[in-house]
Design a protein around this motif. Structure first.
Motif, mmCIF file in Angstrom:
data_model
loop_
_atom_site.group_PDB
_atom_site.id
_atom_site.type_symbol
_atom_site.label_atom_id
_atom_site.label_comp_id
_atom_site.label_asym_id
_atom_site.label_seq_id
_atom_site.Cartn_x
_atom_site.Cartn_y
_atom_site.Cartn_z
ATOM 1 N N MET A 3 -49.039 7.165 14.708
ATOM 2 C CA MET A 3 -47.465 6.849 14.735
ATOM 3 C C MET A 3 -46.553 7.217 13.626
ATOM 4 O O MET A 3 -47.341 7.046 12.407
ATOM 5 N N GLU A 4 -45.550 7.815 13.475
ATOM 6 C CA GLU A 4 -44.816 8.289 12.400
ATOM 7 C C GLU A 4 -44.353 7.196 11.450
ATOM 8 O O GLU A 4 -44.027 6.055 12.195
ATOM 9 N N TRP A 5 -43.998 7.453 10.292
ATOM 10 C CA TRP A 5 -43.675 6.247 9.424
ATOM 11 C C TRP A 5 -42.530 5.690 9.925
ATOM 12 O O TRP A 5 -42.198 4.458 9.792
ATOM 13 N N ARG A 6 -41.232 6.267 10.382
ATOM 14 C CA ARG A 6 -40.195 5.880 11.033
ATOM 15 C C ARG A 6 -40.549 4.983 11.953
ATOM 16 O O ARG A 6 -39.973 3.682 12.204
ATOM 17 N N GLU A 7 -41.364 5.134 13.072
ATOM 18 C CA GLU A 7 -41.734 4.234 14.103
ATOM 19 C C GLU A 7 -42.345 3.142 13.712
ATOM 20 O O GLU A 7 -42.107 2.009 14.104
ATOM 21 N N GLN A 8 -43.008 3.187 12.470
ATOM 22 C CA GLN A 8 -43.989 2.123 11.932
ATOM 23 C C GLN A 8 -42.821 1.067 11.432
ATOM 24 O O GLN A 8 -43.022 -0.171 11.411
ATOM 25 N N ALA A 9 -41.932 1.560 10.676
ATOM 26 C CA ALA A 9 -40.722 0.880 9.987
ATOM 27 C C ALA A 9 -40.020 0.215 10.980
ATOM 28 O O ALA A 9 -39.686 -0.987 10.673
ATOM 29 N N GLN A 10 -39.598 0.822 12.252
ATOM 30 C CA GLN A 10 -38.777 0.379 13.032
ATOM 31 C C GLN A 10 -39.625 -0.796 13.645
ATOM 32 O O GLN A 10 -39.123 -1.792 13.917
ATOM 33 N N ALA A 11 -40.893 -0.710 14.112
ATOM 34 C CA ALA A 11 -41.845 -1.800 14.786
ATOM 35 C C ALA A 11 -41.808 -2.891 13.677
ATOM 36 O O ALA A 11 -41.713 -4.090 14.150
ATOM 37 N N ALA A 12 -42.006 -2.624 12.352
ATOM 38 C CA ALA A 12 -42.316 -3.881 11.258
ATOM 39 C C ALA A 12 -40.729 -4.728 11.301
ATOM 40 O O ALA A 12 -40.934 -5.826 11.425
ATOM 41 N N GLU A 13 -39.704 -3.807 11.195
ATOM 42 C CA GLU A 13 -38.272 -4.393 11.233
ATOM 43 C C GLU A 13 -38.128 -5.312 12.380
ATOM 44 O O GLU A 13 -37.648 -6.377 12.361
ATOM 45 N N LYS A 14 -38.438 -4.726 13.615
ATOM 46 C CA LYS A 14 -38.420 -5.553 15.003
ATOM 47 C C LYS A 14 -39.108 -6.896 14.983
ATOM 48 O O LYS A 14 -38.781 -8.069 15.529
ATOM 49 N N ILE A 15 -40.384 -7.026 14.265
ATOM 50 C CA ILE A 15 -41.013 -8.187 14.160
ATOM 51 C C ILE A 15 -40.822 -9.111 12.989
ATOM 52 O O ILE A 15 -41.645 -9.883 12.433
ATOM 53 N N SER A 16 -40.025 -8.453 12.205
ATOM 54 C CA SER A 16 -39.502 -9.268 10.941
ATOM 55 C C SER A 16 -40.688 -9.293 9.871
ATOM 56 O O SER A 16 -40.936 -10.026 9.086
ATOM 57 N N ASP A 17 -41.361 -8.270 10.020
ATOM 58 C CA ASP A 17 -42.681 -7.850 8.799
ATOM 59 C C ASP A 17 -41.596 -7.038 7.818
ATOM 60 O O ASP A 17 -41.853 -5.866 7.597
ATOM 61 N N TRP A 18 -40.907 -7.859 6.955
ATOM 62 C CA TRP A 18 -40.203 -7.335 5.938
ATOM 63 C C TRP A 18 -40.852 -6.531 4.885
ATOM 64 O O TRP A 18 -40.460 -5.434 4.517
ATOM 65 N N ASP A 19 -42.053 -7.044 4.584
ATOM 66 C CA ASP A 19 -42.591 -6.248 3.302
ATOM 67 C C ASP A 19 -43.127 -5.037 3.822
ATOM 68 O O ASP A 19 -42.874 -4.092 3.302
ATOM 69 N N ALA A 20 -43.623 -4.839 5.250
ATOM 70 C CA ALA A 20 -44.098 -3.588 5.618
ATOM 71 C C ALA A 20 -42.957 -2.608 5.889
ATOM 72 O O ALA A 20 -42.888 -1.383 5.414
ATOM 73 N N ALA A 21 -41.800 -3.143 6.494
ATOM 74 C CA ALA A 21 -40.505 -2.321 6.704
ATOM 75 C C ALA A 21 -40.046 -1.817 5.625
ATOM 76 O O ALA A 21 -39.813 -0.538 5.210
#
Length: 140
Positions: free
Chosen positions: A1-19
């Protein structure tokens, strides 16, 4: 998974540290690379969503995008005292948001007094009060 997709997925689940970690690593204010600049704006939005106002406030000392995003967020949250404090420190953008917030609450006199007290020479702030007063049909 590309970094942008990872960031969007983290944002979607409110994993703010990762995003935030993923986006900030690729963010650059006023970059000639429009994607890096876009990532910078995304980073500012993530800080707001994560309620990291201390970090955003620190960045706002030197970063116009952080300052704008912080002031907009304070306005959206109805935090007139925080906007007033920032305006007292010389942030004209905070003053404009304070005026809009007060006028939106139909506190036209308070908005006028804020401009008179905080930056009486600021013609744009005076005009903003006048325009908002006229738009609301208020004469107070």
């Amino acid at each position: 998974m590309e970094w942008r997709e990872q960031a969007q997925a983290a944002e979607k689940i409110s994993d703010w540290d990762a995003a935030i970690a993923l986006v900030s690593a690729r963010a650059e204010c006023y970059s000639t690379d429009f994607l890096a600049h876009d990532n910078h704006l995304w980073h500012m939005d993530l800080l707001v969503h994560a309620h990291r106002f201390e970090q955003l406030t620190e960045l706002a000392l030197t970063d116009v995008h952080a300052r704008r995003r912080l002031n907009r967020s304070l306005h959206e949250r109805g935090l007139d005292a925080a906007l007033r404090h920032r305006a007292e420190a010389g942030d004209s953008s905070a003053l404009y948001h304070l005026v809009k917030l007060l006028c939106g609450r139909d506190q036209l006199q308070e908005a006028h007094e804020a401009v008179e007290c905080l930056d009486p020479e600021n013609e744009c702030a005076h005009q903003l009060v006048a325009d908002l007063r006229t738009a609301s049909g208020g004469t107070r």
